[in-house]
Design a protein around this motif. Sequence first.
Motif, PDB file in Angstrom:
ATOM      1  N   ASP A 122      57.561  34.743 -22.475  1.00 46.24           N
ATOM      2  CA  ASP A 122      57.248  36.052 -23.223  1.00 46.24           C
ATOM      3  C   ASP A 122      55.580  36.050 -23.377  1.00 46.24           C
ATOM      4  O   ASP A 122      54.798  37.023 -23.142  1.00 46.24           O
ATOM      5  CB  ASP A 122      57.832  36.119 -24.492  1.00 46.24           C
ATOM      6  CG  ASP A 122      57.372  37.221 -25.244  1.00 46.24           C
ATOM      7  OD1 ASP A 122      57.051  38.170 -24.959  1.00 46.24           O
ATOM      8  OD2 ASP A 122      57.558  37.147 -26.850  1.00 46.24           O
ATOM      9  N   ARG A 123      55.100  34.769 -23.862  1.00 44.79           N
ATOM     10  CA  ARG A 123      53.557  34.570 -23.756  1.00 44.79           C
ATOM     11  C   ARG A 123      52.879  35.020 -22.587  1.00 44.79           C
ATOM     12  O   ARG A 123      51.732  35.818 -22.807  1.00 44.79           O
ATOM     13  CB  ARG A 123      53.012  33.277 -24.634  1.00 44.79           C
ATOM     14  CG  ARG A 123      53.720  33.076 -26.065  1.00 44.79           C
ATOM     15  CD  ARG A 123      53.117  31.718 -26.681  1.00 44.79           C
ATOM     16  NE  ARG A 123      53.644  30.692 -25.873  1.00 44.79           N
ATOM     17  CZ  ARG A 123      54.639  30.047 -26.249  1.00 44.79           C
ATOM     18  NH1 ARG A 123      55.491  30.560 -27.098  1.00 44.79           N
ATOM     19  NH2 ARG A 123      54.983  29.107 -25.575  1.00 44.79           N
ATOM     20  N   LEU A 124      53.277  34.488 -21.533  1.00 48.11           N
ATOM     21  CA  LEU A 124      52.611  34.719 -20.368  1.00 48.11           C
ATOM     22  C   LEU A 124      52.737  35.938 -19.867  1.00 48.11           C
ATOM     23  O   LEU A 124      51.659  36.562 -19.485  1.00 48.11           O
ATOM     24  CB  LEU A 124      53.393  33.575 -19.264  1.00 48.11           C
ATOM     25  CG  LEU A 124      52.689  33.757 -17.867  1.00 48.11           C
ATOM     26  CD1 LEU A 124      51.243  33.501 -17.705  1.00 48.11           C
ATOM     27  CD2 LEU A 124      53.765  33.024 -16.899  1.00 48.11           C
ATOM     28  N   VAL A 125      53.891  36.814 -20.064  1.00 48.18           N
ATOM     29  CA  VAL A 125      53.971  38.338 -19.559  1.00 48.18           C
ATOM     30  C   VAL A 125      52.939  39.282 -20.471  1.00 48.18           C
ATOM     31  O   VAL A 125      52.106  39.957 -20.093  1.00 48.18           O
ATOM     32  CB  VAL A 125      55.481  38.715 -19.657  1.00 48.18           C
ATOM     33  CG1 VAL A 125      55.291  40.168 -19.295  1.00 48.18           C
ATOM     34  CG2 VAL A 125      56.205  37.908 -18.491  1.00 48.18           C
ATOM     35  N   MET A 126      53.128  38.897 -21.856  1.00 43.87           N
ATOM     36  CA  MET A 126      52.302  39.676 -22.706  1.00 43.87           C
ATOM     37  C   MET A 126      50.781  39.285 -22.392  1.00 43.87           C
ATOM     38  O   MET A 126      49.895  40.201 -22.582  1.00 43.87           O
ATOM     39  CB  MET A 126      52.643  39.270 -24.221  1.00 43.87           C
ATOM     40  CG  MET A 126      53.987  39.864 -24.372  1.00 43.87           C
ATOM     41  SD  MET A 126      54.522  41.637 -23.630  1.00 43.87           S
ATOM     42  CE  MET A 126      53.464  42.671 -24.380  1.00 43.87           C
ATOM     43  N   ARG A 127      50.229  38.240 -21.932  1.00 43.53           N
ATOM     44  CA  ARG A 127      48.905  38.120 -21.969  1.00 43.53           C
ATOM     45  C   ARG A 127      48.642  38.855 -20.459  1.00 43.53           C
ATOM     46  O   ARG A 127      47.494  39.274 -20.338  1.00 43.53           O
ATOM     47  CB  ARG A 127      48.610  36.552 -21.755  1.00 43.53           C
ATOM     48  CG  ARG A 127      48.948  35.637 -22.943  1.00 43.53           C
ATOM     49  CD  ARG A 127      47.847  36.042 -23.974  1.00 43.53           C
ATOM     50  NE  ARG A 127      48.411  37.179 -24.632  1.00 43.53           N
ATOM     51  CZ  ARG A 127      49.312  37.416 -25.840  1.00 43.53           C
ATOM     52  NH1 ARG A 127      50.001  36.150 -25.825  1.00 43.53           N
ATOM     53  NH2 ARG A 127      49.598  38.212 -26.478  1.00 43.53           N
ATOM     54  N   LEU A 128      49.361  38.727 -19.506  1.00 36.38           N
ATOM     55  CA  LEU A 128      49.010  39.610 -18.288  1.00 36.38           C
ATOM     56  C   LEU A 128      49.114  41.000 -18.869  1.00 36.38           C
ATOM     57  O   LEU A 128      48.153  41.602 -18.117  1.00 36.38           O
ATOM     58  CB  LEU A 128      50.244  39.459 -17.137  1.00 36.38           C
ATOM     59  CG  LEU A 128      50.279  40.377 -16.019  1.00 36.38           C
ATOM     60  CD1 LEU A 128      48.864  39.969 -15.246  1.00 36.38           C
ATOM     61  CD2 LEU A 128      51.448  39.956 -15.042  1.00 36.38           C
ATOM     62  N   VAL A 129      49.820  41.474 -19.641  1.00 38.49           N
ATOM     63  CA  VAL A 129      49.769  42.900 -20.056  1.00 38.49           C
ATOM     64  C   VAL A 129      48.380  43.365 -20.883  1.00 38.49           C
ATOM     65  O   VAL A 129      47.866  44.161 -20.658  1.00 38.49           O
ATOM     66  CB  VAL A 129      51.059  43.482 -20.752  1.00 38.49           C
ATOM     67  CG1 VAL A 129      50.869  44.665 -21.592  1.00 38.49           C
ATOM     68  CG2 VAL A 129      52.316  43.232 -20.002  1.00 38.49           C
ATOM     69  N   ASP A 130      48.003  42.277 -21.660  1.00 37.85           N
ATOM     70  CA  ASP A 130      46.857  42.637 -22.230  1.00 37.85           C
ATOM     71  C   ASP A 130      45.764  42.575 -21.423  1.00 37.85           C
ATOM     72  O   ASP A 130      44.608  43.221 -21.588  1.00 37.85           O
ATOM     73  CB  ASP A 130      46.611  41.361 -23.214  1.00 37.85           C
ATOM     74  CG  ASP A 130      47.687  41.482 -24.516  1.00 37.85           C
ATOM     75  OD1 ASP A 130      48.355  42.533 -24.636  1.00 37.85           O
ATOM     76  OD2 ASP A 130      47.883  40.222 -25.318  1.00 37.85           O
ATOM     77  N   THR A 131      45.881  41.695 -20.305  1.00 37.24           N
ATOM     78  CA  THR A 131      44.568  41.739 -19.468  1.00 37.24           C
ATOM     79  C   THR A 131      44.436  42.893 -18.550  1.00 37.24           C
ATOM     80  O   THR A 131      43.425  43.195 -18.465  1.00 37.24           O
ATOM     81  CB  THR A 131      44.707  40.411 -18.629  1.00 37.24           C
ATOM     82  OG1 THR A 131      44.818  38.959 -19.405  1.00 37.24           O
ATOM     83  CG2 THR A 131      43.547  40.377 -17.506  1.00 37.24           C
ATOM     84  N   LEU A 132      45.571  43.157 -18.214  1.00 32.60           N
ATOM     85  CA  LEU A 132      45.266  44.608 -17.400  1.00 32.60           C
ATOM     86  C   LEU A 132      45.079  45.984 -18.304  1.00 32.60           C
ATOM     87  O   LEU A 132      44.560  46.804 -17.879  1.00 32.60           O
ATOM     88  CB  LEU A 132      46.832  44.818 -16.860  1.00 32.60           C
ATOM     89  CG  LEU A 132      47.529  43.943 -15.745  1.00 32.60           C
ATOM     90  CD1 LEU A 132      48.623  44.279 -15.028  1.00 32.60           C
ATOM     91  CD2 LEU A 132      46.177  43.949 -14.568  1.00 32.60           C
TER      92      LEU A 132
END
Length: 296
Positions: A122-132
Motif C-alpha cells: 500500500d505504501r509503495l503504490v501510494m508513493r507512486l501515485v503521489d509522485t505521478l
Amino acid sequence: MTTDADTADVRPAWRAHGTSRRSTHVLRLRACAALAAVTVLAVLLVPPLVQLDQQAVDLAAKLEPPSWAHPFGTDDVGRDLLLRCVYGLRVSLLVGVVAALTATVIGTAVGAAAGALGGWADRLVMRLVDTLSSVPHLLLGIFIVAMFRPGVWPVVISVALTHWLSTARIVRAEVLSLRSRPFIDAAVSGGASRWRVTVRHLLPGVLPQAGLAAVLMVPHAMWHESALSFLGLGLPTHTASLGTLIQGARGSLLAGQWWPTLFPGLFLIVPTLAVAGLAGAWRERINPRRRSELML
C-alpha cells in the motif's frame, strides 16, 4: 424564554425553506438531465438526419454570421458551423467517455489492490501515485502524445494514463473504510481468502464511488482533449473536435467574427455543466448524510 407560540411560528418557516430548497434542487436536476439528453440526441441524430458533408467547402459562403440557412454561421472556408460543432462534440465525447472508463478501470484496480494488500505494498503504490500526481496533467499528457502520431487513440491513452490517480485514491480510501466493517471481519473469520474478500465484498462496495468518479471524469477528459488539440498536439487539424474548431477560429476572432469561437465553446461548456449537475445528484444519493443536509 421561547414559548410554544414562537416555536409554532418557526416550524412552518423552516419547513417552507426546506421545501423551497428541494424544489430548486429538483428543477436544477431536471435542467441538467434535459441538457444531457439534448447533447446525446444531437450527437446520435444530427449526423444521419442532416444529409450534408461537414467537410464540404464553400468559399463563397465563408464566415457568414448566424442565419436561417446556417444557425451557427460558417467557418473560414464556408463549412456549416452547426454541423461541425456536432461532429466535434461527437469526437470529443467519444474521447472523453473511452478515456474516463479506461482511467476508472486502472484507478479502481490500483486503489483496490493497495487498500486490500495494505502494509508495504500500500505504501509503495501510494508513493507512486503521489509522485505521478506531482507532475501537471497537461505536461505529462503532452509528453505521452508526443510519442505518437496525431490521432484519437493517442489522446485517449494520454488522458487515461494521466487521470486514474484520483480514482485510485478514492477507491483506496473506500476500501480501507470497508475493511473495518463487521461483515469483512466475519468473512475473514469464516476462512475467506483475501482475493475472495476483495472480489465479493470490497469491489462491489466501491463501485458506486468508482462510477461517480468515471462520470465526473468525462467532462474533464473532454477539456483535456480540447486543450491538447488546441495546442496542435492532439487530433489532426482536419478532424472536427471542439479543440481543433476553437484553435482554427483564433484568426477569425481577432478579425471580429465571434461565432466560430463562441459556439464550439458552448458545446464544450454545456455538457460539462449537465454532467456536473447529474453527478452532484448521484453524490447526494450515495451519501445519505449529504442528502439529509440538503433537505434542511
